[in-house]
Design a protein around this motif. Structure first.
Motif, PDB file in Angstrom:
ATOM      1  N   LEU A  10       0.820  -1.209   0.000  1.00 48.41           N
ATOM      2  CA  LEU A  10       0.000   0.000   0.000  1.00 48.41           C
ATOM      3  C   LEU A  10       0.856   1.262   0.000  1.00 48.41           C
ATOM      4  O   LEU A  10       0.572   2.232  -0.714  1.00 48.41           O
ATOM      5  CB  LEU A  10      -0.934  -0.006   1.215  1.00 48.41           C
ATOM      6  N   LEU A  13       2.432   1.672  -3.436  1.00 51.70           N
ATOM      7  CA  LEU A  13       1.464   2.084  -4.448  1.00 51.70           C
ATOM      8  C   LEU A  13       1.000   3.526  -4.249  1.00 51.70           C
ATOM      9  O   LEU A  13       0.532   4.176  -5.186  1.00 51.70           O
ATOM     10  CB  LEU A  13       0.257   1.142  -4.445  1.00 51.70           C
ATOM     11  N   LEU A  16       2.027   6.496  -6.470  1.00 47.45           N
ATOM     12  CA  LEU A  16       1.290   6.941  -7.649  1.00 47.45           C
ATOM     13  C   LEU A  16       0.695   8.338  -7.459  1.00 47.45           C
ATOM     14  O   LEU A  16       0.472   9.051  -8.429  1.00 47.45           O
ATOM     15  CB  LEU A  16       0.167   5.949  -7.974  1.00 47.45           C
ATOM     16  N   LEU A  46      -7.653   4.551  -9.706  1.00 48.54           N
ATOM     17  CA  LEU A  46      -6.367   4.103  -9.180  1.00 48.54           C
ATOM     18  C   LEU A  46      -6.463   3.501  -7.777  1.00 48.54           C
ATOM     19  O   LEU A  46      -5.775   2.512  -7.477  1.00 48.54           O
ATOM     20  CB  LEU A  46      -5.376   5.276  -9.166  1.00 48.54           C
ATOM     21  N   CYS A  49      -7.834  -0.154  -7.801  1.00 45.65           N
ATOM     22  CA  CYS A  49      -6.824  -1.021  -8.431  1.00 45.65           C
ATOM     23  C   CYS A  49      -5.634  -1.229  -7.491  1.00 45.65           C
ATOM     24  O   CYS A  49      -5.086  -2.340  -7.394  1.00 45.65           O
ATOM     25  CB  CYS A  49      -6.359  -0.413  -9.748  1.00 45.65           C
ATOM     26  N   SER A  50      -5.217  -0.156  -6.794  1.00 47.87           N
ATOM     27  CA  SER A  50      -4.109  -0.279  -5.845  1.00 47.87           C
ATOM     28  C   SER A  50      -4.464  -1.230  -4.714  1.00 47.87           C
ATOM     29  O   SER A  50      -3.633  -2.048  -4.286  1.00 47.87           O
ATOM     30  CB  SER A  50      -3.763   1.105  -5.276  1.00 47.87           C
ATOM     31  N   LEU A  68       3.433  -3.775 -11.473  1.00 55.27           N
ATOM     32  CA  LEU A  68       3.322  -2.335 -11.669  1.00 55.27           C
ATOM     33  C   LEU A  68       3.249  -1.945 -13.144  1.00 55.27           C
ATOM     34  O   LEU A  68       2.644  -0.928 -13.490  1.00 55.27           O
ATOM     35  CB  LEU A  68       4.512  -1.626 -11.013  1.00 55.27           C
ATOM     36  N   PHE A  71      -0.182  -1.875 -14.503  1.00 52.54           N
ATOM     37  CA  PHE A  71      -0.843  -0.810 -13.763  1.00 52.54           C
ATOM     38  C   PHE A  71      -0.441   0.562 -14.310  1.00 52.54           C
ATOM     39  O   PHE A  71      -1.266   1.480 -14.408  1.00 52.54           O
ATOM     40  CB  PHE A  71      -0.499  -0.928 -12.282  1.00 52.54           C
ATOM     41  N   SER A  75      -2.790   3.534 -15.916  1.00 48.82           N
ATOM     42  CA  SER A  75      -2.763   4.932 -15.461  1.00 48.82           C
ATOM     43  C   SER A  75      -2.448   5.878 -16.615  1.00 48.82           C
ATOM     44  O   SER A  75      -2.956   7.009 -16.653  1.00 48.82           O
ATOM     45  CB  SER A  75      -1.748   5.114 -14.330  1.00 48.82           C
TER      46      SER A  75
END
Length: 444
Positions: A10, A13, A16, A46, A49-50, A68, A71, A75
């Motif tokens: 977490l 991520l 981001l 986001l 998804c995270s 990532l 991902f 993004s």
């Protein structure tokens, strides 16, 4: 569930968030929606998804770094959907931010190797993940001012895709090198002096990458300066030709005024003789001579008047039928380089399109009209051979057809003044409709 891995994922991520902010800073003027709506859209995509990726990382023995990449692709798709920016510029900005944001991950690995020598980057500790997040937050804070001041200017004005693609290549190299350099086992960093060499090398790489972007900005500024000087030189040349035409017009009208008294005597003599046919012939010849030396006056702005006269001469030489109706607001509420650039690209494209047809089929209609005192409507219609190339972002230039050159510049100028630009075509005609909002010069 491994709460240790969940917390680490977490925190990693959450990087981001500063990364996303960094992507929008250089192109803040090109956002499709308001900042609050854009933030809500990004969060709605986001954050869930995270959470899913962090949960999978906590439940299964997978490498977060490998997850990532898809991902990041997601993004970027979201970034493109929320921006009015072409692919070269949006990809260059996004790749540059990703390349810079990989450096905090490298420093976090060095920090984690100090805390947990027996571990590896695949299992980054929560402490190191928090360290990475802090560094990632510091980077946008450090670059926020220059990005907002300098790189925004570059994104708005640099219209050369090849230059933007060159920056993507360097950003990709930096990104790939940093991904390859991630140590799977921290034991390699504790070999010899590698533990100290690794962060120093990364700091050097960060300095070099940042230096490249600074050089890119300076080089772009020089390119734009040269382009502006070239355009100014071209306008001065047009104005010089217009000035010479005016001098010739003054000379011819002086001659006509001098000869007019002789014409009056001749007409009086013919009238006494009752020769009306000769009178009509002489008047018609005089009118033809006057029209031949007449100077077109399209507007009060000297630069624009010279521009219109220049391209009208080109159109006349190419036997293009023209029907132009130019009405511009007075005083001109647009910056002269912006409006001359817009009309210059519009005229050049239209004439290039007409030249794809044989003589007799060429025509170019141009209308500029102020409506309600608030908007300037510009409508361009020209004949062309119907051959076009279109990409995802609109029309592309071709060898046989000039359409596509400068269309993005026209759209950028329209957007700058709160308007829009739309290009379309039929099988035989090409259309460009431009709307500019009339504002006080103080607001521009």
């Amino acid at each position: 569930m491994n709460m240790h891995r969940l917390l680490s994922a977490l925190l990693r991520l959450l990087v981001l968030i500063p990364g996303t902010i960094s992507c929008y800073l250089p192109a803040k003027g090109r956002m499709r929606f308001s900042p609050s709506k854009t933030a809500a859209s990004c969060a709605a995509v986001l954050l869930p998804c995270s959470a899913v990726i962090a949960l999978l990382y906590a439940l299964f023995p997978i490498d977060l770094n490998q997850m990532l990449f898809p991902f990041l692709a997601l993004s970027f798709f979201l970034y493109r959907r929320t921006m009015n920016l072409d692919l070269p510029r949006s990809l260059a900005v996004y790749a540059g931010v990703c390349a810079i944001e990989t450096f905090p991950a490298q420093f976090a690995c060095a920090f984690d190797a100090f805390l947990h020598p027996a571990s590896g980057a695949a299992d980054l500790s929560p402490e190191a993940a928090l360290f990475q997040l802090i560094l990632s937050l510091l980077l946008p804070a450090a670059f926020a001012r220059p990005a907002a001041r300098h790189f925004t200017w570059m994104v708005e004005r640099l219209e050369f895709p090849k230059i933007w693609y060159s920056t993507i290549a360097l950003s990709a190299v930096s990104l790939i090198m940093n991904v390859i350099a991630i140590p799977k086992s921290y034991a390699t960093l504790h070999t010899g002096r590698m533990y100290w060499i690794f962060p120093v090398a990364e700091a050097g790489a960060l300095t070099v990458t940042t230096g490249f972007y600074v050089l890119f900005y300076r080089g772009s500024a020089l390119i734009l300066e040269q382009a502006e000087l070239k355009e100014r030189s071209r306008l001065l040349e047009m104005q010089s030709r217009q000035y010479l035409s005016l001098l010739e017009h003054v000379r011819q009208t002086a001659k006509l005024r001098h000869d007019f008294r002789h014409s009056l005597r001749l007409l009086a003599s013919l009238a006494e003789q009752g020769d009306t046919d000769s009178i009509r012939a002489h008047i018609a010849e005089y009118e033809t001579l006057s029209e031949r030396h007449a100077i077109a006056d399209y507007c009060r702005n000297a630069a624009l008047n010279a521009l219109f006269s220049y391209y009208h001469e080109i159109a006349a030489a190419a036997r293009i039928q023209t029907d132009w109706s130019i009405e511009l607001p007075e005083p001109l509420p647009f910056a002269e380089p912006d409006i001359t650039g817009l009309f210059g690209n519009l005229l050049e494209n239209a004439i290039a399109g007409c030249l794809t047809l044989p003589e007799g089929s060429r025509y170019f209609c141009l209308t500029a009209q102020v409506r309600h005192g608030k908007m300037l409507y510009i409508v361009s219609t020209n004949s062309f051979d119907g051959k076009i190339r279109k990409g995802k972002n609109g029309y592309l230039t071709t060898k046989d057809n000039g359409h596509g050159i400068g269309l993005s510049a026209i759209a950028a100028a329209a957007q700058k003044y709160g308007g829009s630009a739309k290009a379309s075509n039929s099988d035989t005609e090409f259309f460009v409709d431009v709307i500019l909002k009339i504002q006080d010069r103080a607001q521009n």
